[in-house]
Enzyme design. Structure first.
Site, PDB file in Angstrom:
ATOM      1  N   TYR A  34       0.833  -1.214   0.000  1.00  0.00           N
ATOM      2  CA  TYR A  34       0.000   0.000   0.000  1.00  0.00           C
ATOM      3  C   TYR A  34       0.871   1.270   0.000  1.00  0.00           C
ATOM      4  O   TYR A  34       0.617   2.217  -0.754  1.00  0.00           O
ATOM      5  CB  TYR A  34      -0.895  -0.061   1.233  1.00  0.00           C
ATOM      6  N   LYS A  65       0.914   4.095  -2.839  1.00  0.00           N
ATOM      7  CA  LYS A  65       0.517   5.469  -2.505  1.00  0.00           C
ATOM      8  C   LYS A  65       1.642   6.466  -2.779  1.00  0.00           C
ATOM      9  O   LYS A  65       1.376   7.617  -3.145  1.00  0.00           O
ATOM     10  CB  LYS A  65       0.056   5.548  -1.044  1.00  0.00           C
TER      11      LYS A  65
HETATM   12  P1  NAP Z   1     -13.524   2.081   1.150  1.00  0.00           P
HETATM   13  O1  NAP Z   1     -14.554   2.578   2.094  1.00  0.00           O
HETATM   14  O2  NAP Z   1     -12.987   0.702   1.326  1.00  0.00           O
HETATM   15  O3  NAP Z   1     -14.058   2.278  -0.335  1.00  0.00           O
HETATM   16  C1  NAP Z   1     -13.279   1.902  -1.432  1.00  0.00           C
HETATM   17  C2  NAP Z   1     -14.175   1.729  -2.630  1.00  0.00           C
HETATM   18  O4  NAP Z   1     -13.343   1.326  -3.753  1.00  0.00           O
HETATM   19  C3  NAP Z   1     -15.206   0.604  -2.432  1.00  0.00           C
HETATM   20  O5  NAP Z   1     -16.481   1.042  -2.863  1.00  0.00           O
HETATM   21  C4  NAP Z   1     -14.660  -0.521  -3.298  1.00  0.00           C
HETATM   22  O6  NAP Z   1     -15.642  -1.371  -3.851  1.00  0.00           O
HETATM   23  C5  NAP Z   1     -14.003   0.260  -4.411  1.00  0.00           C
HETATM   24  N1  NAP Z   1     -13.064  -0.564  -5.184  1.00  0.00           N
HETATM   25  C6  NAP Z   1     -12.194  -1.487  -4.732  1.00  0.00           C
HETATM   26  N2  NAP Z   1     -11.529  -2.066  -5.741  1.00  0.00           N
HETATM   27  C7  NAP Z   1     -12.010  -1.503  -6.877  1.00  0.00           C
HETATM   28  C8  NAP Z   1     -11.733  -1.693  -8.258  1.00  0.00           C
HETATM   29  N3  NAP Z   1     -10.826  -2.594  -8.680  1.00  0.00           N
HETATM   30  N4  NAP Z   1     -12.419  -0.958  -9.166  1.00  0.00           N
HETATM   31  C9  NAP Z   1     -13.357  -0.064  -8.759  1.00  0.00           C
HETATM   32  N5  NAP Z   1     -13.654   0.165  -7.465  1.00  0.00           N
HETATM   33  C10 NAP Z   1     -12.996  -0.558  -6.528  1.00  0.00           C
HETATM   34  O7  NAP Z   1     -12.216   3.034   1.183  1.00  0.00           O
HETATM   35  P2  NAP Z   1     -12.043   4.565   1.610  1.00  0.00           P
HETATM   36  O8  NAP Z   1     -11.590   4.590   3.012  1.00  0.00           O
HETATM   37  O9  NAP Z   1     -13.215   5.356   1.191  1.00  0.00           O
HETATM   38  O10 NAP Z   1     -10.763   4.943   0.721  1.00  0.00           O
HETATM   39  C11 NAP Z   1     -10.854   5.601  -0.532  1.00  0.00           C
HETATM   40  C12 NAP Z   1      -9.445   5.922  -1.020  1.00  0.00           C
HETATM   41  O11 NAP Z   1      -8.768   6.732  -0.056  1.00  0.00           O
HETATM   42  C13 NAP Z   1      -8.569   4.688  -1.226  1.00  0.00           C
HETATM   43  O12 NAP Z   1      -7.725   4.871  -2.345  1.00  0.00           O
HETATM   44  C14 NAP Z   1      -7.767   4.643   0.038  1.00  0.00           C
HETATM   45  O13 NAP Z   1      -6.553   3.938  -0.134  1.00  0.00           O
HETATM   46  C15 NAP Z   1      -7.563   6.114   0.308  1.00  0.00           C
HETATM   47  N6  NAP Z   1      -7.256   6.423   1.703  1.00  0.00           N
HETATM   48  C16 NAP Z   1      -8.127   6.106   2.709  1.00  0.00           C
HETATM   49  C17 NAP Z   1      -7.798   6.426   4.024  1.00  0.00           C
HETATM   50  C18 NAP Z   1      -8.714   6.120   5.182  1.00  0.00           C
HETATM   51  O14 NAP Z   1      -8.294   6.321   6.335  1.00  0.00           O
HETATM   52  N7  NAP Z   1      -9.920   5.644   4.966  1.00  0.00           N
HETATM   53  C19 NAP Z   1      -6.580   7.052   4.307  1.00  0.00           C
HETATM   54  C20 NAP Z   1      -5.725   7.349   3.264  1.00  0.00           C
HETATM   55  C21 NAP Z   1      -6.071   7.044   1.966  1.00  0.00           C
HETATM   56  P3  NAP Z   1     -16.205  -2.655  -3.017  1.00  0.00           P
HETATM   57  O15 NAP Z   1     -17.027  -2.075  -1.937  1.00  0.00           O
HETATM   58  O16 NAP Z   1     -17.024  -3.408  -4.037  1.00  0.00           O
HETATM   59  O17 NAP Z   1     -15.013  -3.382  -2.544  1.00  0.00           O
END
Ligand code: NAP
Length: 256
Positions: free
Chosen positions: A155, A159
């Site tokens: 990851y 990133k």
């Molecule tokens: P999340 O709640 O897990 O949502 C991620 C979404 O991406 C889900 O709807 C998932 O679909 C979808 N997804 C996964 N694989 C995919 C693919 N191959 N094609 C299309 N869609 C796909 O995550 P989040 O926390 O909102 O995070 C969003 C972004 O921010 C990510 O890139 C994450 O790495 C980044 N981020 C998050 C945090 C945090 O603390 N939450 C911190 C830093 C960065 P499914 O539901 O069907 O799996």
């Protein structure tokens, strides 16, 4: 008048979490939004919940960003259904955390495939529109984990790779009126961090409180915090900003 009146925005992984927060903000400010996610039903449900009227129409599209044909056809469907794309947010993400010695080939490939390959495929498909119309905004979701995080070799690599990706896009696409930037969130309360709580065996509330206690601003982040930054970077107010990574983390990077 909204900042995104008449704009067409594509947000990947937007059926929930941060992506849904960004899609909601864009729609609130006047954009028509294509909600892309793995499951078309969930993407359509999310799109149906966005603010509409005043020329805004939204679309839910099933798309696996790590698959070349799927990424290309999603952008074609957006162009056919809503119009040529002005804004792309590469938000879709997965985690497969493990210490290096236990990390499988699949753990590595899945994470690199969705974050890095996915952002590449979606951006390559969308840039055709951006370059032709001499206008485009790209935001990629990086993370504070890019700076290094135990159990996240896959990851963190993806990133940090995205930070290099937007720097290069800034150079290549700047002459065509395209801005490309990254947002690096800290702890954001979503299903992704709730899943981490479950994996380490902590109740969600306790896990969030521990993250808040470590943070200089003494709270966790929410999708709305990231949406506000994405809206700024995708607006014309930010047209002189490109190739940058904005840390939206309550100061977590300052004390890590
Ligand atoms: P999340 O709640 O897990 O949502 C991620 C979404 O991406 C889900 O709807 C998932 O679909 C979808 N997804 C996964 N694989 C995919 C693919 N191959 N094609 C299309 N869609 C796909 O995550 P989040 O926390 O909102 O995070 C969003 C972004 O921010 C990510 O890139 C994450 O790495 C980044 N981020 C998050 C945090 C945090 O603390 N939450 C911190 C830093 C960065 P499914 O539901 O069907 O799996």
């Amino acid at each position: 008048m909204g900042r995104f009146d008449g704009r067409i925005a594509v947000v990947t992984g937007a059926a929930r979490g941060i992506g849904l927060g960004i899609a909601t903000r864009f729609a609130d400010e006047g954009a028509s939004v294509a909600v892309l996610d793995l499951d078309e039903g969930q993407a359509s449900e999310a799109a149906a919940g966005l603010a509409s009227g005043d020329g805004r129409r939204h679309l839910g599209i099933g798309c696996d960003v790590s698959d070349s044909d799927s990424a290309r056809s999603a952008i074609e469907r957006v162009a056919a259904g809503l119009g040529t794309v002005h804004i792309l947010v590469n938000n879709a993400g997965v985690t497969r955390d493990n210490l290096l010695f236990k990390m499988s080939d699949d753990d590595w490939d899945a994470v690199i495939g969705v974050h890095l390959r996915g952002a590449f495929l979606m951006t390559r498909a969308a840039q055709k529109h951006f370059v032709e119309q001499k206008y485009g905004k790209i935001v990629c979701l990086s993370s504070v984990s890019a700076l290094g995080n135990r159990g996240q070799a896959n990851y963190a690599t993806a990133k940090m790779g995205l930070q290099g990706f937007v720097r290069t896009l800034g150079i290549e696409l700047g002459p065509f009126g395209v801005n490309a930037n990254a947002i690096a969130p800290g702890f954001i309360a979503t299903d992704m961090t709730d899943a981490t709580a479950a994996r380490v065996g902590m109740p969600v509330a306790e896990f969030r409180q521990a993250a808040a206690d470590r943070n200089p601003v003494r709270r966790v982040g929410y999708p709305e915090d990231i949406a506000a930054a994405a809206a700024f970077l995708c607006s014309d107010e930010a047209s002189y900003i490109t190739g940058q990574t904005l840390y939206v983390d309550g100061g977590a990077k300052l004390v890590s």
